[in-house]
Scaffold this motif. Structure first.
Motif, PDB file in Angstrom:
ATOM      1  N   PRO A  12      12.426  12.819   4.155  1.00 22.37           N
ATOM      2  CA  PRO A  12      11.381  13.626   3.759  1.00 22.37           C
ATOM      3  C   PRO A  12      11.335  13.547   2.129  1.00 22.37           C
ATOM      4  O   PRO A  12      12.486  13.909   1.551  1.00 22.37           O
ATOM      5  N   ALA A  13      10.266  13.609   1.515  1.00 27.96           N
ATOM      6  CA  ALA A  13      10.212  13.625   0.290  1.00 27.96           C
ATOM      7  C   ALA A  13      10.471  15.014  -0.910  1.00 27.96           C
ATOM      8  O   ALA A  13      10.229  16.844   0.549  1.00 27.96           O
ATOM      9  N   VAL A  14      11.278  15.001  -1.829  1.00 30.83           N
ATOM     10  CA  VAL A  14      11.606  16.413  -2.279  1.00 30.83           C
ATOM     11  C   VAL A  14      11.449  16.656  -3.122  1.00 30.83           C
ATOM     12  O   VAL A  14      11.354  15.325  -4.291  1.00 30.83           O
ATOM     13  N   ILE A  15      10.506  17.897  -3.568  1.00 29.04           N
ATOM     14  CA  ILE A  15       9.645  17.971  -4.478  1.00 29.04           C
ATOM     15  C   ILE A  15       9.930  19.465  -5.379  1.00 29.04           C
ATOM     16  O   ILE A  15      10.293  20.376  -4.310  1.00 29.04           O
ATOM     17  N   LYS A  68       0.670  15.105  -5.167  1.00 30.39           N
ATOM     18  CA  LYS A  68       0.180  14.660  -3.647  1.00 30.39           C
ATOM     19  C   LYS A  68       0.318  13.160  -3.808  1.00 30.39           C
ATOM     20  O   LYS A  68       0.552  12.164  -3.005  1.00 30.39           O
ATOM     21  N   ALA A  69      -0.335  12.874  -4.738  1.00 28.29           N
ATOM     22  CA  ALA A  69      -1.160  11.012  -4.689  1.00 28.29           C
ATOM     23  C   ALA A  69       0.982  10.471  -5.137  1.00 28.29           C
ATOM     24  O   ALA A  69       1.338   8.897  -4.386  1.00 28.29           O
ATOM     25  N   GLN A  70       1.998  10.758  -5.742  1.00 25.21           N
ATOM     26  CA  GLN A  70       3.254  10.413  -5.730  1.00 25.21           C
ATOM     27  C   GLN A  70       3.711  10.635  -3.800  1.00 25.21           C
ATOM     28  O   GLN A  70       4.053   9.143  -3.759  1.00 25.21           O
ATOM     29  N   CYS A  71       3.068  11.362  -3.580  1.00 26.02           N
ATOM     30  CA  CYS A  71       4.029  11.026  -1.978  1.00 26.02           C
ATOM     31  C   CYS A  71       3.766  10.668  -1.349  1.00 26.02           C
ATOM     32  O   CYS A  71       3.956   9.647  -0.292  1.00 26.02           O
ATOM     33  N   LEU A  72       1.621  10.240  -1.556  1.00 26.51           N
ATOM     34  CA  LEU A  72       1.520   8.927  -0.364  1.00 26.51           C
ATOM     35  C   LEU A  72       1.480   7.825  -0.456  1.00 26.51           C
ATOM     36  O   LEU A  72       0.956   7.159  -0.020  1.00 26.51           O
ATOM     37  N   ASN A  76       0.712   4.939   1.827  1.00 28.59           N
ATOM     38  CA  ASN A  76      -0.354   4.067   1.641  1.00 28.59           C
ATOM     39  C   ASN A  76       0.098   2.226   1.709  1.00 28.59           C
ATOM     40  O   ASN A  76      -0.907   1.759   2.980  1.00 28.59           O
ATOM     41  N   ASP A  77       1.369   2.415   1.562  1.00 27.30           N
ATOM     42  CA  ASP A  77       2.114   0.833   1.238  1.00 27.30           C
ATOM     43  C   ASP A  77       2.586   0.666   3.796  1.00 27.30           C
ATOM     44  O   ASP A  77       2.362  -0.379   3.461  1.00 27.30           O
ATOM     45  N   PHE A  78       2.913   2.110   4.034  1.00 25.21           N
ATOM     46  CA  PHE A  78       3.352   1.542   5.058  1.00 25.21           C
ATOM     47  C   PHE A  78       2.262   1.759   6.176  1.00 25.21           C
ATOM     48  O   PHE A  78       2.042   0.874   6.930  1.00 25.21           O
ATOM     49  N   GLU A  79       0.244   2.044   5.949  1.00 26.81           N
ATOM     50  CA  GLU A  79      -0.511   1.973   7.107  1.00 26.81           C
ATOM     51  C   GLU A  79      -1.234   0.500   6.492  1.00 26.81           C
ATOM     52  O   GLU A  79      -1.666   0.296   7.002  1.00 26.81           O
TER      53      GLU A  79
END
Length: 320
Positions: A12-15, A68-72, A76-79
């Protein structure tokens, strides 16, 4: 193929953000604007405050988008990698699916041929009222629907059509063929019978109108005949009255002549057989001519001649 197990490890991403601190400060600052009233003199201040607030909002929105861009980035790489896997799987799926669809299409084509044969056998003379393309039921294409069931349904349709056409023909109306055309287009017995009923009602009204017209003409003819008979009777009465009036005038003249003669000396009356009535103005096939000498007063003479006239006796009066 054997079950494919995809193993994914995701943290899980931590912000981290001083959210509560910023929220407290913003709430405190925004409270200053509660109930604020600006006037024409303070309009410039209001504009400056509005610009400041909008700038603060844009800053907060900008940071949201950056996070949001950093989280994606990892998603995006996975997709992209997952799409590669899907492409690999889709190739045999398309191959197998196309073959299965072709087999299904072939099965349906065969089913259509079987249904057409059953249709010809079951509908017979009623085929023109049951076009296959109009009565075809989609479920007949299903493998779970047996040909026996389809045959049963086709026979029921044909039986229904035969029964309803029999009802239409049994009306023996002059527009049966028109009604059958209506039925052929709609297979609606009610619509076909309505066509007949409308015609029969119109025909009934026309016949009734014709009957009334004939009765009126007959009544006019009868009244004309009665009027003609009355006119003839009136003319007869007038003719009788005219004749009697002429006879009355003759009687008056004769009476006057008799009165004058009564004052003259009596001359013996001699019967002249030559004056036997051959010169009567009308034929007398069953009459006799007799001469009488009457000695009466003028009044009595008038009564005698009136009596002769009343019973239709022709007479001539001669001075004695």
């Amino acid at each position: 193929m054997n079950e494919l197990k995809i193993e994914i490890s995701q943290e899980p991403a931590v912000i981290r953000c001083n959210f509560e601190d910023v929220k407290a400060k913003l709430s405190e600052k925004m409270a200053e604007y509660q109930g604020a009233v600006f006037t024409e003199e303070s309009k410039s201040v209001a504009k400056a405050e509005l610009a400041s607030l909008r700038k603060t909002r844009e800053e907060v929105e900008k940071r949201r988008k950056e996070v949001k861009a950093q989280c994606l980035v990892p998603y995006n790489d996975f997709e992209e990698k997952v799409k590669e896997l899907l492409e690999i799987i889709d190739e045999p799926i398309c191959l197998i699916d196309s073959q299965l669809k072709e087999m299904e299409a072939e099965r349906i084509r065969k089913r259509h041929g079987d249904v057409e044969k059953l249709y010809a056998e079951c509908t017979g003379e009623w085929a023109e009222y049951l076009p296959l393309k109009e009565i075809y039921v989609k479920k007949w294409d299903n493998a779970t629907t047996s040909l026996k069931q389809i045959e049963k349904e086709l026979l029921a349709m044909a039986e229904k059509v035969a029964s309803e056409i029999g009802i239409i023909r049994n009306t023996q109306s002059e527009v049966v063929e028109d009604a059958l055309q209506v039925y052929q287009k709609s297979r609606d017995l009610g619509a076909a019978l309505t066509r007949i009923n409308i015609y029969e009602d119109n025909k009934k009204r026309a016949l009734e109108a014709e009957r009334i017209r004939r009765e009126q003409e007959e009544e006019k003819r009868r009244q004309a005949e009665i009027e003609r008979a009355r006119e003839e009777e009136r003319k007869k009465i007038e003719e009788i009255a005219r004749v009697r009036e002429e006879e009355r005038k003759k009687a008056e003249e004769a009476l006057k002549a008799a009165t004058v003669a009564a004052q003259e000396p009596e001359v013996p009356f001699t019967l002249d057989d030559s004056e036997d009535g051959d010169d009567l103005p009308f034929p007398q096939p069953q009459t006799v001519t007799m001469w009488y000498k009457v000695v009466v007063t003028p009044e009595e003479l008038e009564q005698v001649e009136i009596a002769f006239n009343s019973i239709g006796i022709y007479f001539e009066r001669r001075q004695a």
